[in-house]
Design an enzyme around this catalytic site. Sequence first.
Site, PDB file in Angstrom:
ATOM      1  N   CYS A 117       0.837  -1.210   0.000  1.00 36.58           N
ATOM      2  CA  CYS A 117       0.000   0.000   0.000  1.00 36.58           C
ATOM      3  C   CYS A 117       0.874   1.264   0.000  1.00 36.58           C
ATOM      4  CB  CYS A 117      -0.975  -0.027   1.164  1.00 36.58           C
ATOM      5  SG  CYS A 117      -2.359   1.129   0.934  1.00 36.58           S
TER       6      CYS A 117
ATOM      7  N   HIS B  43      -3.690  -5.311   1.327  1.00 43.55           N
ATOM      8  CA  HIS B  43      -3.481  -5.652   2.729  1.00 43.55           C
ATOM      9  C   HIS B  43      -4.003  -7.068   2.974  1.00 43.55           C
ATOM     10  CE1 HIS B  43      -2.262  -1.675   4.042  1.00 43.55           C
ATOM     11  NE2 HIS B  43      -3.309  -1.141   3.425  1.00 43.55           N
TER      12      HIS B  43
END
Length: 377
Positions: free
Chosen positions: A206, A310
Amino acid sequence: NYDVIVIEGAGSPAEINLKQDDIVNMGMAKRAKAPVLLCGDIDPGGVFAALYGTVKLLDSDEQERIKGLIINKFRGDITILEPGLKQLEELTGKPVVGVVPYMDVDLDDEDSLSERFTRKKKAGLVDIAVIRLPHISNFTDFNPLQRMEAVSLHYVRKASELGRPDLIILPGTKNTIEDLKWLRESGLEALILRHASSGGAVVGICGGYQMLGKLISDPYGVEGGGDVRGLGLLEADTVFEQEKSRTRVSGRVLNAEGIFSGLAGAEFEGYEIHMGITKPIVKPFSMLSKDGAEGPDGLVSGNVWGSYVHGIFDKAGFTQRFVNCILKSKGLDEDSGALDWAQYKQAQYDILAEGVRNALDMSFIYRILEEGDSFAL
């Protein structure tokens, strides 16, 4: 529809200096017309004063909304505590619904409060360093790796703590630009670049993935505005958008290079929650299925790759192949110690639930649930 909705507060409900703007504690309870159970942590000490003081600092209508008190994380003989419980009930006019014992369960931590950050480094065949960014988020992504016997995973805040790991991970962050500047000022950027230039493995998740690119642009001022140079390990730029992407995904590794070539075809699941768009995606790390459509995600370049996903290490098959890639690059035998993280977490929460159920007066709590806001002591 749900049978029960539990609203968890944030911090103390008796922060009287912030009370007029409270939307997460008693303010939320009022709006939802929800009965309240007030829970105090005995572990740091002073739990009787904390519970009594909290009740007495609330307005009378807020005090009426509190239906019971709970003491959490108690260690020792509960009979020693009982005289204090009785006095607490007399002083507050609220029943103590139960005393929950301290339990040895492995639960996901809150980002800023985790003991994992300072946990002593264990010996392992694979040495993984996660950069502990000032605004680190979703660091529980790496708990499945930390539980493997073959892996020594530690969090690094200073350049002097990095050592010579097999892999460096740049995690998610609540503020990519500020943390990238910090990375540069701390001296860790130079060490990461040196590690990568010598063939070392680097992974970004991310915000960490965004840092690996050439440039991060913030035209709408999401993080203060402006452009910041990235690490330049991946040939892409990131532009922050005004809308945040939030979605569950499943994926399959499309391109795997260098020591991670064994990841080709590996499947994973997870979720996206980010503001930026990163492109061009010349050599995507994976192909994702999300919202009924497929699309590329991440980038790969030799021993460096990044992804927006994630929870990518939650599936045992993916994590095992990931670690085995590193073991193989070191000339070591493959390992088979990865856990199915979803099953493991469920088992831990089942242990917690059973412990809480045994410690609380559940018949009293069910009465509160049935009668709701009209429940009276």
